[in-house]
Design a protein around this motif. Structure first.
Motif, PDB file in Angstrom:
ATOM      1  N   PRO A 134       0.754  -1.100   0.000  1.00  0.00           N
ATOM      2  CA  PRO A 134      -0.054  -0.080   0.147  1.00  0.00           C
ATOM      3  C   PRO A 134       0.898   1.274   0.066  1.00  0.00           C
ATOM      4  O   PRO A 134       1.933   1.196   0.494  1.00  0.00           O
ATOM      5  N   SER A 135       0.529   2.308  -0.610  1.00  0.00           N
ATOM      6  CA  SER A 135       1.131   3.616  -0.593  1.00  0.00           C
ATOM      7  C   SER A 135       1.053   4.254   0.529  1.00  0.00           C
ATOM      8  O   SER A 135       0.016   4.194   1.320  1.00  0.00           O
ATOM      9  N   GLY A 172      10.667  -5.426   1.861  1.00  0.00           N
ATOM     10  CA  GLY A 172       9.455  -4.675   1.897  1.00  0.00           C
ATOM     11  C   GLY A 172       9.217  -4.558   3.171  1.00  0.00           C
ATOM     12  O   GLY A 172       8.986  -5.743   4.097  1.00  0.00           O
ATOM     13  N   VAL A 173       9.048  -3.486   3.991  1.00  0.00           N
ATOM     14  CA  VAL A 173       8.959  -3.360   5.512  1.00  0.00           C
ATOM     15  C   VAL A 173       7.623  -2.318   5.582  1.00  0.00           C
ATOM     16  O   VAL A 173       7.488  -1.469   5.053  1.00  0.00           O
ATOM     17  N   ASN A 174       6.741  -2.918   6.737  1.00  0.00           N
ATOM     18  CA  ASN A 174       5.542  -2.232   6.811  1.00  0.00           C
ATOM     19  C   ASN A 174       6.341  -1.208   8.068  1.00  0.00           C
ATOM     20  O   ASN A 174       6.117  -1.657   9.154  1.00  0.00           O
ATOM     21  N   ALA A 175       6.280   0.081   7.436  1.00  0.00           N
ATOM     22  CA  ALA A 175       6.874   0.942   8.613  1.00  0.00           C
ATOM     23  C   ALA A 175       5.984   1.497   9.397  1.00  0.00           C
ATOM     24  O   ALA A 175       6.107   1.755  10.617  1.00  0.00           O
ATOM     25  N   THR A 176       4.782   1.734   9.101  1.00  0.00           N
ATOM     26  CA  THR A 176       3.764   2.164   9.621  1.00  0.00           C
ATOM     27  C   THR A 176       2.393   1.458   9.161  1.00  0.00           C
ATOM     28  O   THR A 176       2.260   1.031   8.242  1.00  0.00           O
ATOM     29  N   THR A 177       1.294   1.667   9.986  1.00  0.00           N
ATOM     30  CA  THR A 177       0.036   1.140   9.724  1.00  0.00           C
ATOM     31  C   THR A 177      -0.722   1.779   8.489  1.00  0.00           C
ATOM     32  O   THR A 177      -0.604   3.015   8.571  1.00  0.00           O
ATOM     33  N   PRO A 178      -0.985   1.114   7.413  1.00  0.00           N
ATOM     34  CA  PRO A 178      -1.556   1.785   6.298  1.00  0.00           C
ATOM     35  C   PRO A 178      -3.009   2.602   6.799  1.00  0.00           C
ATOM     36  O   PRO A 178      -3.636   2.097   7.822  1.00  0.00           O
ATOM     37  N   LYS A 179      -3.419   3.707   5.959  1.00  0.00           N
ATOM     38  CA  LYS A 179      -4.611   4.293   6.444  1.00  0.00           C
ATOM     39  C   LYS A 179      -5.800   3.176   6.124  1.00  0.00           C
ATOM     40  O   LYS A 179      -5.875   2.574   5.242  1.00  0.00           O
ATOM     41  N   GLY A 180      -6.667   3.067   7.152  1.00  0.00           N
ATOM     42  CA  GLY A 180      -7.706   2.298   7.168  1.00  0.00           C
ATOM     43  C   GLY A 180      -7.347   0.743   7.638  1.00  0.00           C
ATOM     44  O   GLY A 180      -8.070  -0.169   7.484  1.00  0.00           O
ATOM     45  N   PHE A 221      -4.552  -2.823   7.570  1.00  0.00           N
ATOM     46  CA  PHE A 221      -3.965  -3.763   7.117  1.00  0.00           C
ATOM     47  C   PHE A 221      -5.043  -4.253   6.153  1.00  0.00           C
ATOM     48  O   PHE A 221      -6.201  -4.518   6.677  1.00  0.00           O
ATOM     49  N   ASP A 222      -4.818  -4.714   5.030  1.00  0.00           N
ATOM     50  CA  ASP A 222      -5.746  -5.490   4.029  1.00  0.00           C
ATOM     51  C   ASP A 222      -6.100  -6.833   5.115  1.00  0.00           C
ATOM     52  O   ASP A 222      -5.402  -7.469   5.837  1.00  0.00           O
ATOM     53  N   LYS A 223      -7.527  -7.190   4.852  1.00  0.00           N
ATOM     54  CA  LYS A 223      -7.884  -8.377   5.690  1.00  0.00           C
ATOM     55  C   LYS A 223      -7.439  -9.600   5.467  1.00  0.00           C
ATOM     56  O   LYS A 223      -7.443 -10.369   6.503  1.00  0.00           O
ATOM     57  N   SER A 224      -6.683  -9.765   4.440  1.00  0.00           N
ATOM     58  CA  SER A 224      -5.986 -11.028   4.210  1.00  0.00           C
ATOM     59  C   SER A 224      -4.659 -11.303   5.129  1.00  0.00           C
ATOM     60  O   SER A 224      -4.454 -12.321   5.171  1.00  0.00           O
ATOM     61  N   ILE A 225      -4.429 -10.379   5.528  1.00  0.00           N
ATOM     62  CA  ILE A 225      -3.059 -10.104   6.260  1.00  0.00           C
ATOM     63  C   ILE A 225      -3.048  -9.411   7.569  1.00  0.00           C
ATOM     64  O   ILE A 225      -2.235  -9.473   8.574  1.00  0.00           O
ATOM     65  N   LYS A 226      -4.290  -8.824   7.941  1.00  0.00           N
ATOM     66  CA  LYS A 226      -4.187  -7.993   9.217  1.00  0.00           C
ATOM     67  C   LYS A 226      -4.308  -8.796  10.485  1.00  0.00           C
ATOM     68  O   LYS A 226      -3.672  -8.260  11.503  1.00  0.00           O
ATOM     69  N   ASP A 227      -4.264 -10.116  10.559  1.00  0.00           N
ATOM     70  CA  ASP A 227      -4.067 -10.933  11.727  1.00  0.00           C
ATOM     71  C   ASP A 227      -2.562 -11.479  11.932  1.00  0.00           C
ATOM     72  O   ASP A 227      -2.289 -11.944  12.988  1.00  0.00           O
TER      73      ASP A 227
END
Length: 318
Positions: free
Chosen positions: A128-129, A208-216, A218-224
């Protein structure tokens, strides 16, 4: 450096403070109109710039914009060249094309988002951007370094996250970095052989690093199963990008295989854990006994067999 880039550098250097259009024009030796066009172009790129009549322009302290100028502020290693794209299919794909055309070692490709981000085994990597750091390092490694490129990346990411002010980071064999018990980073290394020498012509290390939580969120497929490494850290994306580069190239250039392996092992959270070893779509229960000096995973199966795994995948879902 064009006007847009020059304006951004001044704003980065004065992050959190308003800079007037007149001051920008004077310091850059351009017209006020050129400054306005540069600001407009930056905003069109998604750069978070505050504009106030009578005060000028400001890049907020908490802006999460990724830029070459922002990354450079935190770099401690030299010989780095950056290419930043708004959107690409995959930074690894771009890096491979650049490397094949002769691009130098030390070039780092970034993208604000990827339409075809990829992980190991052909898996899709969510990109995500506005929240992640998607980067690929171009390397032309000596033969003795090649087996450790991915291991080194995992160590560098863990160190980089912490040096950026993020959460304590651990490594799940072979190439995932975790914070808060969830995955925050994936790594994909690809190499092209030199058929004349038998060595490696070039390698690309995708991170690829998730530096911060995306607006809205994480996608439901990976949020857990996904975590953000640096929520609450000001300028997180630029800091993470720079600190990963610092950690990677300082260890890569002053190569110490034993030191890298020791740090990798120290950050592992698998030793002593029960896992499932995945082989050809089958899963085999095992206990992780150790990680050896080559960063191979030593496992013991239920029948007592002990095996050293150099590649593959293990799951904690047992």
């Amino acid at each position: 450096m064009n006007t847009k880039e020059a304006v951004l550098k001044v704003l980065e250097d004065n992050r959190g403070r308003y800079v007037s259009g007149e001051e920008l024009a004077s310091s850059l030796g351009v017209s006020r109109t050129a400054v306005w066009k540069g600001i407009a172009a930056l905003k069109a790129d998604g750069t978070d710039i505050c504009s106030t009549s009578g005060s000028g322009y400001m890049l907020p302290t908490n802006a999460n914009t990724l830029s070459e100028q922002g990354i450079e502020k935190y770099l401690k290693v030299d010989g780095i060249s950056m290419r930043i794209f708004k959107s690409v299919d995959s930074t690894n794909n771009v890096a491979k094309r650049l490397a094949a055309d002769g691009c130098a070692e030390g070039t780092v490709v970034f993208a604000h988002t990827q339409t075809g981000g990829k992980g190991r085994l052909g898996r899709k990597f969510s990109s995500p951007s506005g929240s992640g750091v998607y980067m690929t390092l171009i390397l032309r490694p000596e033969a003795h370094k090649v087996p450790m490129l991915t291991v080194l990346a995992a160590v560098a990411v863990a160190e980089g996250i912490e040096n950026a002010g993020g959460r304590p980071a651990q490594i799940k064999w072979v190439n995932d970095v975790f914070t808060d018990g969830k995955k925050c980073c994936g790594i994909l290394t690809e190499a092209v052989a030199d058929l004349e020498t038998g060595g490696v012509e070039y390698a690309v290390v995708g991170i690829g690093v998730n530096a911060t939580t995306p607006k809205g969120g994480f996608d439901k497929s990976i949020k857990d199963v996904a975590s953000a490494a640096c929520d609450g850290v000001a300028d997180a994306r630029n800091k993470v990008a720079a600190e990963v580069i610092n950690a990677y190239f300082s260890r890569y250039r002053n190569f110490d295989k034993d030191g890298i392996a020791a740090e990798y092992k120290a950050r592992s959270f698998l030793i002593g854990r029960n896992v499932l070893v995945v082989k050809a779509d089958c899963e085999y229960p095992a206990t992780v006994l150790d990680i050896d000096d080559n960063c191979h995973l030593i496992v013991k199966y239920q029948d007592g067999t002990i095996q050293s795994l150099s590649t593959g995948e293990v799951s904690l879902k047992i």
